[in-house]
Design a protein around this motif. Sequence first.
Motif, PDB file in Angstrom:
ATOM      1  N   GLY A   9       0.814  -1.211   0.000  1.00  0.00           N
ATOM      2  CA  GLY A   9       0.000   0.000   0.000  1.00  0.00           C
ATOM      3  C   GLY A   9       0.844   1.256   0.000  1.00  0.00           C
ATOM      4  O   GLY A   9       2.003   1.242   0.401  1.00  0.00           O
ATOM      5  N   SER A  10       0.246   2.329  -0.508  1.00  0.00           N
ATOM      6  CA  SER A  10       0.893   3.644  -0.495  1.00  0.00           C
ATOM      7  C   SER A  10      -0.064   4.661   0.101  1.00  0.00           C
ATOM      8  O   SER A  10      -1.245   4.685  -0.264  1.00  0.00           O
ATOM      9  CB  SER A  10       1.219   4.119  -1.916  1.00  0.00           C
ATOM     10  N   ARG A  14       3.642   7.871   2.876  1.00  0.00           N
ATOM     11  CA  ARG A  14       4.147   6.658   3.512  1.00  0.00           C
ATOM     12  C   ARG A  14       3.931   5.452   2.617  1.00  0.00           C
ATOM     13  O   ARG A  14       3.072   5.463   1.743  1.00  0.00           O
ATOM     14  CB  ARG A  14       3.427   6.414   4.852  1.00  0.00           C
ATOM     15  N   LEU A  24       3.940  -6.205   9.306  1.00  0.00           N
ATOM     16  CA  LEU A  24       4.031  -5.190   8.257  1.00  0.00           C
ATOM     17  C   LEU A  24       5.213  -4.275   8.536  1.00  0.00           C
ATOM     18  O   LEU A  24       5.678  -4.160   9.678  1.00  0.00           O
ATOM     19  CB  LEU A  24       2.758  -4.327   8.231  1.00  0.00           C
ATOM     20  N   LEU A  26       6.037  -0.272   7.996  1.00  0.00           N
ATOM     21  CA  LEU A  26       5.455   1.034   7.673  1.00  0.00           C
ATOM     22  C   LEU A  26       6.625   2.000   7.506  1.00  0.00           C
ATOM     23  O   LEU A  26       7.378   2.232   8.464  1.00  0.00           O
ATOM     24  CB  LEU A  26       4.620   1.450   8.884  1.00  0.00           C
ATOM     25  N   LEU A  84      -2.757  -6.363  11.597  1.00  0.00           N
ATOM     26  CA  LEU A  84      -4.056  -6.435  12.270  1.00  0.00           C
ATOM     27  C   LEU A  84      -5.206  -6.387  11.276  1.00  0.00           C
ATOM     28  O   LEU A  84      -5.015  -6.037  10.101  1.00  0.00           O
ATOM     29  CB  LEU A  84      -4.194  -5.244  13.232  1.00  0.00           C
ATOM     30  N   ALA A 202      -2.997   1.312  16.170  1.00  0.00           N
ATOM     31  CA  ALA A 202      -2.162   1.000  15.005  1.00  0.00           C
ATOM     32  C   ALA A 202      -1.765   2.279  14.273  1.00  0.00           C
ATOM     33  O   ALA A 202      -1.936   3.390  14.794  1.00  0.00           O
ATOM     34  CB  ALA A 202      -2.887   0.037  14.079  1.00  0.00           C
TER      35      ALA A 202
HETATM   36  C1  Q0Z Z   1      -2.339   0.830   7.895  1.00  0.00           C
HETATM   37  C2  Q0Z Z   1      -1.502   3.049   5.506  1.00  0.00           C
HETATM   38  C3  Q0Z Z   1       0.808   3.414   4.979  1.00  0.00           C
HETATM   39  C4  Q0Z Z   1      -0.714   3.210   3.232  1.00  0.00           C
HETATM   40  C5  Q0Z Z   1      -3.364  -0.563   6.598  1.00  0.00           C
HETATM   41  N1  Q0Z Z   1      -0.853  -2.767  11.821  1.00  0.00           N
HETATM   42  C6  Q0Z Z   1      -1.592  -2.742  10.662  1.00  0.00           C
HETATM   43  N2  Q0Z Z   1      -2.213  -3.865  10.267  1.00  0.00           N
HETATM   44  C7  Q0Z Z   1      -2.941  -3.867   9.129  1.00  0.00           C
HETATM   45  N3  Q0Z Z   1      -3.076  -2.791   8.353  1.00  0.00           N
HETATM   46  C8  Q0Z Z   1      -2.484  -1.619   8.690  1.00  0.00           C
HETATM   47  C9  Q0Z Z   1      -1.716  -1.567   9.867  1.00  0.00           C
HETATM   48 CL1  Q0Z Z   1      -0.895  -0.173  10.392  1.00  0.00          CL
HETATM   49  C10 Q0Z Z   1      -2.695  -0.483   7.788  1.00  0.00           C
HETATM   50  N4  Q0Z Z   1      -2.766   1.480   6.808  1.00  0.00           N
HETATM   51  C11 Q0Z Z   1      -2.616   2.877   6.492  1.00  0.00           C
HETATM   52  C12 Q0Z Z   1      -0.218   3.252   5.901  1.00  0.00           C
HETATM   53  C13 Q0Z Z   1       0.571   3.403   3.639  1.00  0.00           C
HETATM   54  C14 Q0Z Z   1      -1.752   3.036   4.153  1.00  0.00           C
HETATM   55  F1  Q0Z Z   1       2.054   3.582   5.407  1.00  0.00           F
HETATM   56  N5  Q0Z Z   1      -3.396   0.644   6.004  1.00  0.00           N
END
Ligand code: Q0Z
Length: 287
Positions: A9-10, A14, A24, A26, A84, A202
């Motif tokens: 993802g973007s 970030r 993941l 980040l 998560l 999160a």
């Molecule tokens: C966070 C996002 C980014 C694009 C999904 N711990 C987690 N588990 C599952 N999903 C996420 C998280 Cl943090 C999650 N995003 C927002 C962040 C780029 C979208 F850096 N989307």
Amino acid sequence: MPDAAVHVGSGKVRELYALDDDRLLLVASDRISTFDVVLPTEIPDKGRVLCGLSAFWFARTGATCPNHLLEIRPDGRSMECRRLEMLPIECVVRGYLAGSGWKDYTQTGVVCGHELPAGLHESDRLPEPIFTPATKAEAGHDENIDLETAAGLVASERLEQVQATALALYEFAAAHALERGIVIADTKFEFGLDADGTVLLADEAFTPDSSRFWPADEYAAGGPQPSFDKQFVRDYCESLGWDKTPPGPDLPDEVVAGTRARYVEAFERLTGIGFDRYMDDPGVVVR
Ligand code: Q0Z
């Protein structure tokens, strides 16, 4: 050999990678957006400041709510976190009347179902902080929703739980920040569920990208407040007469340097840790 990270993802500034089924990565870039447009010029170390601030807050709020942080990588901008099941709402807390909260108030006197007193001014401190959930928009802006609509998306017991948690987190961080000269006017949280159904905080926490940071010494309700971090960028863009549609303008060196200094100042004020020490050893913010 661990498998390569897979890009999943973007965001505007970030990137998100899958490390394995449970983790993941980040990554906070140095990109900056203003008026919803990502600019072609980066702010050196902005991503490190935001990653370090999130980690600092995660480490200090773990008793209020567990979170997804596993570790900060040595680059200072990459956070390994638990993967998560994310709740489908943005959990916003507002302590002051700004942005879409102010806009909704001027039109209806109500923000996400909270009937506010009459006669409030832009940027006023609210009688008490309010929980103002929003939908997660795929494109465009998140839409404010009332608690009933939010309860339809996550179930009402879950909503009660994240509301109470979000308010407690905001009260803690806003008090800490105000002692250090920064008003956190509002902030956005994302929560997710682990395999046991436990709610974890999160995404990012109390960064200037997920919150409105205002310099406390310049706070004066009755109009918009200067941004602690982005004001030089906004002022420069306004001075150009740019129409705020892409592409955004390049930033001159002095605007880049001044903006970088503001991010570093926010980091150092809030954490009490020198930014050089963080660059040297990112783990310092979680100890
Ligand atoms: C966070 C996002 C980014 C694009 C999904 N711990 C987690 N588990 C599952 N999903 C996420 C998280 Cl943090 C999650 N995003 C927002 C962040 C780029 C979208 F850096 N989307």
